[in-house]
Scaffold this motif. Structure first.
Motif, PDB file in Angstrom:
ATOM      1  N   THR A  35       0.829  -1.213   0.000  1.00  0.00           N
ATOM      2  CA  THR A  35       0.000   0.000   0.000  1.00  0.00           C
ATOM      3  C   THR A  35       0.857   1.255   0.000  1.00  0.00           C
ATOM      4  OG1 THR A  35      -1.769  -1.147   1.195  1.00  0.00           O
ATOM      5  CG2 THR A  35      -1.785   1.263   1.251  1.00  0.00           C
ATOM      6  N   VAL A  36       1.843   1.285   0.898  1.00  0.00           N
ATOM      7  CA  VAL A  36       2.712   2.463   0.999  1.00  0.00           C
ATOM      8  C   VAL A  36       3.525   2.643  -0.280  1.00  0.00           C
ATOM      9  CG1 VAL A  36       4.667   3.489   2.231  1.00  0.00           C
ATOM     10  CG2 VAL A  36       2.844   2.331   3.508  1.00  0.00           C
ATOM     11  N   ARG A  37       4.126   1.564  -0.763  1.00  0.00           N
ATOM     12  CA  ARG A  37       4.963   1.659  -1.959  1.00  0.00           C
ATOM     13  C   ARG A  37       4.163   2.088  -3.190  1.00  0.00           C
ATOM     14  NH1 ARG A  37       9.170  -3.073  -3.146  1.00  0.00           N
ATOM     15  NH2 ARG A  37       9.193  -1.788  -5.029  1.00  0.00           N
ATOM     16  N   SER A  38       2.987   1.487  -3.373  1.00  0.00           N
ATOM     17  CA  SER A  38       2.195   1.833  -4.554  1.00  0.00           C
ATOM     18  C   SER A  38       1.768   3.297  -4.517  1.00  0.00           C
ATOM     19  CB  SER A  38       0.968   0.922  -4.655  1.00  0.00           C
ATOM     20  OG  SER A  38       0.135   1.064  -3.515  1.00  0.00           O
ATOM     21  N   ALA A  39       1.364   3.780  -3.334  1.00  0.00           N
ATOM     22  CA  ALA A  39       0.930   5.173  -3.223  1.00  0.00           C
ATOM     23  C   ALA A  39       2.090   6.127  -3.485  1.00  0.00           C
ATOM     24  CB  ALA A  39       0.332   5.424  -1.840  1.00  0.00           C
ATOM     25  N   VAL A  40       3.238   5.866  -2.855  1.00  0.00           N
ATOM     26  CA  VAL A  40       4.408   6.746  -3.015  1.00  0.00           C
ATOM     27  C   VAL A  40       4.905   6.712  -4.454  1.00  0.00           C
ATOM     28  CG1 VAL A  40       6.813   7.110  -2.348  1.00  0.00           C
ATOM     29  CG2 VAL A  40       5.105   6.589  -0.606  1.00  0.00           C
ATOM     30  N   GLN A  41       5.017   5.502  -5.009  1.00  0.00           N
ATOM     31  CA  GLN A  41       5.514   5.369  -6.378  1.00  0.00           C
ATOM     32  C   GLN A  41       4.613   6.083  -7.380  1.00  0.00           C
ATOM     33  OE1 GLN A  41       7.553   0.982  -5.558  1.00  0.00           O
ATOM     34  NE2 GLN A  41       5.823   1.160  -6.930  1.00  0.00           N
ATOM     35  N   LEU A  42       3.305   5.898  -7.242  1.00  0.00           N
ATOM     36  CA  LEU A  42       2.377   6.514  -8.189  1.00  0.00           C
ATOM     37  C   LEU A  42       2.358   8.038  -8.062  1.00  0.00           C
ATOM     38  CD1 LEU A  42      -0.598   3.985  -8.059  1.00  0.00           C
ATOM     39  CD2 LEU A  42       0.905   4.441 -10.001  1.00  0.00           C
TER      40      LEU A  42
END
Length: 247
Positions: A35-42
């Motif tokens: 969740t954290v990675r996808s949000a930050v990456q996007l």
């Protein structure tokens, strides 16, 4: 979409975490990290693309495409660490697929030569090719493990490495393309793809969205075939020694 509305989508993640805890699946940590990675990456990609679309510098576009290809190559190769030299072959297959697919779209004037079109379509093409590459290598490894005796018998009878694994290569290639082909058969009936849905939500005409989605579906079919066939040509030797013995 407002920030508040976006934050409310965490309810879906919370529901998945609840199910994981309830069923003792042990996926809470992975869900949190994802969740954290996808949000930050996007979010980072959103800011980068906003800058790139406004600047429209060819060198920046090429750099982004190289980064996409490199990440896709690393993601596939890390799952096949036992195969020496597989990374460079995966990279070659993905680069060739990207160049041919997007190159044809530009040469035939199907899409304009702007970063707003090249980067999103390239990202979808590379992502699809990445999945196909991963499926192909996994299936090929399983095929060789299950049919090791047959391959060794053919080698003992004088067949070359290519001749001995040819039926396995065909099955692995067909298997890696099944998701793409099934997607073509059911698109619009079982699912409304992301690109088409996004355009419609953004206010585009459904017919215009459908045209672009058809473009992507056909490009996916081409990229899947190119990737799997190239990998079958480039990687089959990795399962053999220099003396044509199965590793």
């Amino acid at each position: 979409m407002s920030v508040f509305a976006l934050s409310m989508t965490l309810i879906f993640v919370a529901f998945a975490v609840f199910i994981s805890i309830w069923q003792k699946l042990g996926l809470e940590k992975d869900l949190f990290i994802g969740t954290v990675r996808s949000a930050v990456q996007l979010l980072l990609v959103g800011y980068v693309l906003q800058y790139v679309f406004h600047s429209n510098q060819p060198l920046i576009v090429i750099l982004i495409l190289l980064i996409m290809t490199a990440v896709a190559t690393w993601n596939v190769s890390r799952r096949n660490k036992s195969l020496s030299g597989v990374g460079i072959r995966i990279g070659a297959a993905l680069c060739t697929t990207e160049i041919i697919t997007v190159g044809l779209l530009l040469i035939l004037n199907i899409i304009p030569f702007t970063s707003q079109y090249i980067i999103p379509i390239s990202g979808m093409t590379i992502g699809n090719a990445m999945v196909v590459a991963s499926l192909y290598l996994n299936q090929m490894s399983r095929e060789l493990t299950a049919n090791r005796g047959e391959v060794e018998t053919l080698l003992a009878l004088g067949a070359s490495a290519r001749q001995a694994v040819h039926p396995l290569l065909k099955r692995a290639t067909k298997s890696s393309m099944i998701p793409t082909i099934d997607g073509m058969k059911t698109v619009g009936l079982v699912q409304l793809p992301g690109m088409m849905t996004g355009m419609i939500i953004a206010g585009a005409s459904p017919l215009e969205a459908v045209r672009y989605q058809i473009l992507i579906v056909f490009a996916f079919a081409s990229s899947a075939a190119l990737t799997s066939i190239m990998l079958s040509l480039l990687t089959y030797r990795l399962w053999f020694t220099k003396q044509d013995s199965v590793i």
